[in-house]
Design an enzyme around this catalytic site. Sequence first.
Site, short mmCIF file in Angstrom:
data_model
loop_
_atom_site.label_atom_id
_atom_site.label_comp_id
_atom_site.label_asym_id
_atom_site.label_seq_id
_atom_site.Cartn_x
_atom_site.Cartn_y
_atom_site.Cartn_z
CG HIS B 37 -35.54 116.96 27.84
ND1 HIS B 37 -36.65 116.36 27.32
CD2 HIS B 37 -35.70 116.95 29.20
CE1 HIS B 37 -37.45 115.98 28.31
NE2 HIS B 37 -36.90 116.33 29.46
CE LYS B 102 -38.97 102.44 25.41
NZ LYS B 102 -37.68 101.76 25.31
#
Lengths: 290, 173
Positions: B37, B102
Site C-alpha cells: 500500500h 479483518k
Amino acid sequence: MYKVERKDVIENVKRMMLYSVQTLHKEVIDAFEKASDEENNPLAKSILDKILENHEIANSKDIPLCQDTGIVVCFLEIGRELVFDYDLEEAINVGVSQAYIDGYLRKSIVRHPLNRINTMDNTPAVIHHQFIPGNKLIIHIAPKGGGSENMSTLRMLSPSEGRDGVINFVLETIKNAGGRACPPLIVGVGIGGNFEKCAWLAKKAILRPLDDITENEIDRNLEIELMDKINKLDVGPMGLGGNTTCIGVKVNSYPCHIASLPVAVNLQCHSARKDEVILVGKEINNTNNR
Amino acid sequence: MEKKLTTPITDDQIKDLKIGDEVLITGYIFTARDAAHKLMVEAIQNNEELPFDIKNQIIYYVGPTPAKPNQVIGSCGPTSAYRMDKYSPYLMEKGLKVMIGKGDRTIEFNDVVKKYKGMYLLAIGGIGAKLSQCVVENELIAYPELQSEAIRKLKVIDFPAIVAIDCNGNSIY
C-alpha cells in the site's frame, strides 16, 4: 554435570515449530467445541465451526492454521546442573531458521523496526531464560501472531486503583481490541513486578495450560471473575458478537514497589499455537564428580 | 443464503448488499498489505502507473505463507484492515471498489467507502488453511522484493466474506 547436545536443541525447536503452526492443543479444540455447543449467536457459532474446520484442513493438508506464523517466543527453563559449550540462543535461532525456510512458513521479522528489511528466516526469536533445579532443559515455544500482539497493553496503575482498576483495564483492553485480536482469546494478565516484569508475567500466563489453576488465591479469584466479565462483553468470535470472547484467563503476579501497580494484558488469538519439550541432560565424565 | 459476487465489481452487484450479508467471491482478486500500500500510494503521488488496473477491483489484505511444491498457495487469511485506512482513500479514488480484511476500521473510513460507493468485506481471521482451498491460481505481479507482502493476482472460487461496511457507509461494528 550434564549436557544437552546442540543438535538436539536445533532438531526439537524445528520440530515443535512445524508441529505447532498447524496443530492446536486438544484442550483448545475442546474449548472451541464446547463454545460452539453453548453459543446462542448464530454468526458466532458459524465462526467457531469454521475455526474447527480450519484446524482439520490444516492438519490433513499440511497447511499452517494461519498465514501469520508469528514472531517466535521462547521460554527456556535451564537446569542448574547443565553446562553449555555452545551458544544456546544461537542454537534456538538455527532451529527457527530451519523450520521457517524448510517448512514454507511466512517470514515476518524485519531487521530494524524503522528500515523494515526482512531477515528472511524469521529470526531472531525472542528468548527468555530462567534457571531451575536439576539437569533438564525445558523449551517452550510459541509462534505469536502480530494481530493479537498489537492489541496487547501495559499500564502503570496507581496502587489506589486496586483490584477494580486491574479488572477495568483488562476489560477496556479486550473491548478496544474487538475483532482485531482474532477472538476467542486466551488472556494473559501480569500484575506487579515493574514495567518489563509485568509484560513478562503476562506472556508467561498465555502459555499456561487452560486447566492450570494458580495457587495464589488473589490471582485465582481474579481469573474466575475476569473470565465471566470478559465473556459478557459481547465482543464474540472475530468481534461480531456472542458470548465466546475468551476461552481462558490466566493471571500471574509478582511483588512490586509501594508506589506502583503495573498491569500488562497479553492477548492470544484463537490460533493459540505453542509447544514444549523436556530435554534431559546426559552426564558428562568429569573428575570433579567423583 | 450467501450472495455471489463476480469480479470486476459493478455498482449493480453491491448496491443492495447490506452489512452482515454473507457473500461468495469468484474471479480475480489482488493481494496487498502495509508495505505494498505504501508503495502504491507513493506511485500515485509521483504520477506513476499502478502495477495493475485497479478500477472496479478487489484488494485482499493478506500476506500468505509460501506455497509448498504441491500447493497453489499457503495459508492465506486476512490481516487487520485498520492499518490500511491511511492509504485506501488514494486507491479508491483510482477506482478500487472492494477491500477484504479483518477487524474494524476507523470511523471516518465509513464515509470514504460511502463517497466512492465501495464496500469493505470481512474475512474470518485465523482460518487461512480453509481459505486457501478457495484459491485456484496465484501469480506474483508486483514488488517481489516485499516477499510475503508482494502483490499477487489470485483467482478465487466462492471465497467467503461478510459485508462489514456497505456502499452507503453503514458499518457492522
